[in-house]
Every structure is written in C-alpha cells, then in structure tokens.
Design an enzyme around this catalytic site. Structure first.
Site, PDB file in Angstrom:
ATOM      1  CG  ASP A  23     -81.314 -83.524 -21.282  1.00 21.18           C
ATOM      2  OD1 ASP A  23     -81.940 -84.201 -20.245  1.00 21.18           O
ATOM      3  OD2 ASP A  23     -80.400 -83.640 -21.502  1.00 21.18           O
ATOM      4  CG  HIS A  25     -80.640 -78.964 -24.708  1.00 22.39           C
ATOM      5  ND1 HIS A  25     -79.306 -78.623 -24.189  1.00 22.39           N
ATOM      6  CD2 HIS A  25     -80.841 -80.258 -24.630  1.00 22.39           C
ATOM      7  CE1 HIS A  25     -78.758 -79.726 -23.953  1.00 22.39           C
ATOM      8  NE2 HIS A  25     -79.486 -80.744 -24.157  1.00 22.39           N
ATOM      9  CG  ASP A  52     -77.663 -80.897 -20.754  1.00 18.96           C
ATOM     10  OD1 ASP A  52     -76.539 -80.482 -20.119  1.00 18.96           O
ATOM     11  OD2 ASP A  52     -77.462 -81.970 -21.485  1.00 18.96           O
ATOM     12  CG  ASN A  78     -73.406 -82.887 -20.878  1.00 20.95           C
ATOM     13  OD1 ASN A  78     -74.752 -82.873 -20.557  1.00 20.95           O
ATOM     14  ND2 ASN A  78     -72.914 -82.873 -22.279  1.00 20.95           N
ATOM     15  CG  HIS A  79     -75.052 -78.486 -23.014  1.00 22.94           C
ATOM     16  ND1 HIS A  79     -74.700 -78.290 -24.227  1.00 22.94           N
ATOM     17  CD2 HIS A  79     -75.170 -79.929 -23.318  1.00 22.94           C
ATOM     18  CE1 HIS A  79     -74.614 -79.321 -25.047  1.00 22.94           C
ATOM     19  NE2 HIS A  79     -75.062 -80.359 -24.552  1.00 22.94           N
ATOM     20  CG  HIS A 195     -76.242 -86.965 -21.185  1.00 23.55           C
ATOM     21  ND1 HIS A 195     -75.534 -85.971 -21.390  1.00 23.55           N
ATOM     22  CD2 HIS A 195     -75.262 -88.037 -21.384  1.00 23.55           C
ATOM     23  CE1 HIS A 195     -74.532 -86.135 -22.049  1.00 23.55           C
ATOM     24  NE2 HIS A 195     -74.189 -87.339 -21.992  1.00 23.55           N
TER      25      HIS A 195
HETATM   26 MN   LIG Z   1     -76.474 -83.892 -21.704  1.00 22.79          MN
END
Ligand SMILES: [Mn+2]
Length: 241
Positions: A23, A25, A52, A78-79, A195
């Site tokens: 991820d 981010h 993500d 999911n983001h 995740h």
């Molecule tokens: Mn996630």
C-alpha cells in the site's frame, strides 16, 4: 462498473523484472527512493501495486501522474473504491471520507475530482501475470474470496456487474491473516495482497502480505516475482546505502 476493467491479464515480462509493492497511501517520493534503491528500470521493469495509492499519506494528488506511467500496474484498493462510492453532497459521506484520510479529495474542484474518479474507475479489481510455465502471479488488494483464483477470474470476467459483496471481500477481508490460514490459493503460484499493516512482510501458504505501512513506517515492501523474494526498503537504514 465497466467489466472490461474488472480483471487485468498481463503477459510475462520477458525483458525485465516485475515487482509488486504494498500500500502506497500517497508516499510517492518514498516509493521513488525505494525504486532507485532496487535499481528499478522504467524501460523494461514493471511495478505492480496492491492498491490503496491514496488517502492518509502526504502526496495523494500525485496519484494522477502515477496512473499515467506505462510501467505502473495497480489494482484497486478499498480507498480508491471508497472515493468512487463517496458523495461530496452528503455530510455523512464527507465525514466518513475525512475519517479515512480522504480530505485531500474533498479539496479538489469538480473537474479535478472527476479526473481522479475516472482514473480510479479504470483500475482493475484483480490482476494476473503470466510467469514461467504455469507460474502465474495474482494481485488483489485484500484477498481471493473462496481461495480459488480461476473461479474469481471467471466471476469478474463473466458477470454483467460485480456483486458488491464480492468487491467487499476482495478489498476489505482480513480473514486469512487473522485466522493464520496457510491454505494455498488455488490457480496461482503466488498471490500478493496488502491492506493489513504488518511490521514486516509475511507469507501464509502462497499468499504474500506486503503492506508494511510505508506512509507511517517509512518501510516499503516489494515482492520480486522472478526471484520469489521480498525486498524491504526502510528509510533511514538504507536510504544512503
Ligand atoms: Mn486497504
């Protein structure tokens, strides 16, 4: 959702290496330093991502630039899905988005917001890469529901719409990790997921967990597919070396 985008198949990379990164981010500068550290070659190597790319971290607006790079292949996290499902006209939705580190997207103007969402909608939910012989690699954000990759692929390719419950399980599930379930996922040699933030990357059966929380820890985990090896790049300990 456009079904053509739900599942992405990539041919074997015969020219260079394939890496899968955990991820992101918004930690794009850190990722660039990690790629420099491993000698990533944008001419022939490919960077796959468990999704993500956005929220919580520092440089989220750079996602648009990254999504245009020809060697970068992310699946949806999911983001990105939360961004697609969000409604800026709804106060509860805005609150949820802020709680999940998505305030940056609320600051975007309507045209800019549309650019982000168009790009996120084009991200596949799962991706498969051909390897040597039958050695195919799967990439999904959280898990392969049911533990059968071919079945998941058939569901994603064959359905008129992807059932929300399936998207939920693929993008949110922590069952495998929480249960310590080491049963292999059938139909792939390796499955890379993210995740769930771990201090170090972890393997369970043939599943590789790559989210080491780079945006807070400074630690990116990259899976070298051909070598079946995980490289951990940690800022501070390796940045200069
Ligand atoms: Mn996630």
């Amino acid at each position: 959702m456009n079904m053509a985008a739900a599942f992405l198949h990539l041919p074997r990379n015969s020219l260079g290496r394939d890496y899968v990164v955990g991820d992101i981010h918004g930690a794009f500068s850190l990722l660039e330093r990690a790629l420099a550290h491993i000698g990533f070659d944008t001419v022939c190597d490919r960077l796959l991502s468990v999704g993500d790319l956005i929220d919580r971290g520092p440089e989220c607006p750079r996602v648009l630039d990254w999504l245009q790079r020809s060697w970068f292949f992310p699946v949806r996290g999911n983001h990105e899905q939360m961004a697609l499902d969000s409604d800026p006209a709804s106060a509860p939705s805005r609150t949820l988005q802020r709680m999940n580190g998505g305030a940056w997207l609320l600051q975007a103007g309507p045209a800019e917001r549309k650019d982000y969402l168009t790009a996120f909608a084009a991200m596949p939910l799962a991706m498969e890469v051909d390897g040597e012989g039958d050695g195919r690699l799967g990439v999904v954000h959280a898990d392969c529901p049911g533990g059968d990759w071919r079945r998941l692929r058939a569901l994603l390719e064959g359905a008129a719409t992807v059932p929300p419950a399936l998207i939920q399980a693929m993008l949110w599930s922590r069952n495998r990790l929480c249960l310590g379930d080491a049963a292999p996922v059938e139909g792939v040699a390796r499955l890379c997921v993210g995740h769930s933030i771990l201090e170090q990357p972890q393997r369970l059966g043939n599943v590789v967990f790559l989210d080491t929380g780079a945006y807070v820890s400074g630690r990116f985990s990259l899976y070298d597919a051909a070598a079946d090896r995980i490289v951990v790049y940690e800022e501070g300990s390796q940045a200069g070396g």
